[in-house]
Scaffold this motif. Structure first.
Motif, short mmCIF file in Angstrom:
data_model
loop_
_atom_site.label_atom_id
_atom_site.label_comp_id
_atom_site.label_asym_id
_atom_site.label_seq_id
_atom_site.Cartn_x
_atom_site.Cartn_y
_atom_site.Cartn_z
N ALA A 171 8.26 -17.22 5.42
CA ALA A 171 7.56 -17.81 6.56
C ALA A 171 8.39 -17.69 7.83
N HIS A 172 7.74 -17.32 8.92
CA HIS A 172 8.40 -17.25 10.21
C HIS A 172 8.40 -18.63 10.89
N ASP A 173 9.31 -18.81 11.85
CA ASP A 173 9.44 -20.09 12.52
C ASP A 173 8.13 -20.57 13.17
N TYR A 180 5.17 -20.41 12.32
CA TYR A 180 4.17 -20.99 11.43
C TYR A 180 4.25 -22.51 11.37
N HIS A 218 2.98 -10.72 4.61
CA HIS A 218 3.51 -12.00 5.06
C HIS A 218 3.75 -12.02 6.57
N ASN A 219 3.18 -11.06 7.26
CA ASN A 219 3.42 -10.91 8.68
C ASN A 219 2.12 -10.49 9.35
N TYR A 220 2.09 -10.48 10.68
CA TYR A 220 0.90 -10.01 11.38
C TYR A 220 0.62 -8.55 11.05
#
Length: 258
Positions: A115-117, A119, A156-158
């Motif tokens: 997960a990126h920040d 989110y 898990h990303n754009y």
């Protein structure tokens, strides 16, 4: 007048107000700056259908993140426009199947270790939306892949290419041109289109089969991609080209543009 209509009306400018006519007449404006900006404005609104030929045998359709949590009106991150576009995207899927163009689907999933920040600032994701392995992260129920259609679920990303096997699978099928549809226009769809372009694919971006939550954001993506990344057209034009070939469409565009 509702807030969106009011904002759109205020956003629109006539040709004498392009980027603020007063500013363009102010001291320090470069000679020819207005002409440069007017050229750019025309370029943002000119579809470059001569850039490459769409050959059905080299095409693949990418359906980006049309998942339960993003499409189902009962789910917390539903994008209303994505829900409304389901019939058009399904028509495009069926058309691609009929001409032998492979279809790929992506599922954007979130897990604590990927997960990126950003989110953590989205309450629905903090509450478990599009969580890896959960029903809401799966393809919306009206999309049923058939044999040979691949679902990219480790996204898990754009960007549909980041950390996935999408590029490998596309090249293994001899794909040269990507048709992009899905949601959100200005996040996952645009990111996928840009990376596809950077990887050397031709990009076709569907103007009415990509959805987001802002008309202005949608238009901004179409303008940018149209100017430097993609051929932009609606799903009916895409299907017509897949069925009958690109030459008639390109000739018609050339005739209209003089």
């Amino acid at each position: 007048m509702d807030p969106v209509s009011r904002f759109l009306r205020e956003y629109q400018r006539d040709e004498n107000e392009l980027l603020g006519a007063d500013r363009l007449r102010a001291p320090g404006v470069f000679e020819g700056e207005r002409e440069f900006i007017e050229f750019a404005e025309r370029d943002y609104t000119t579809d470059k259908h001569w850039a490459f030929e769409i050959r059905p045998a080299e095409c693949a359709l990418i359906v980006v993140d049309m998942q339960e949590d993003f499409v189902n009106p009962d789910n917390p991150m539903c994008v209303p426009e994505a829900y409304r576009q389901v019939p058009r995207i399904r028509s495009l899927v069926e058309c691609c199947r009929s001409v032998g163009a492979p279809v790929f689907y992506t599922e954007h999933t979130i897990a604590p270790d990927v997960a990126h920040d950003f989110y953590e600032f989205w309450p629905p994701i903090k509450a478990g939306a599009i969580a890896e392995g959960k029903p809401g992260s799966k393809l919306y129920r009206e999309f049923q892949p058939v044999d040979g259609e691949r679902v990219i679920s480790a996204k898990h990303n754009y960007d549909s290419f980041a950390g996935t096997d999408l590029d490998y699978a596309l090249r293994n099928r001899g794909v040269r041109t990507l048709i992009i549809s899905g949601t959100l226009t200005n996040f996952c769809c645009e990111s996928t289109a840009r990376t596809g372009y950077f990887l050397g694919y031709h990009i076709v971006f569907g103007s009415d089969v990509n959805a987001t939550d802002s008309a202005l954001a949608h238009d901004a993506t179409l303008r940018t991609l149209r100017r430097g990344f993609a051929r932009v057209m609606d799903h009916q034009q895409i299907m017509e080209i897949l069925r009958t070939g690109d030459a008639p469409h390109r000739e018609a565009v050339a005739a209209r543009q003089g």
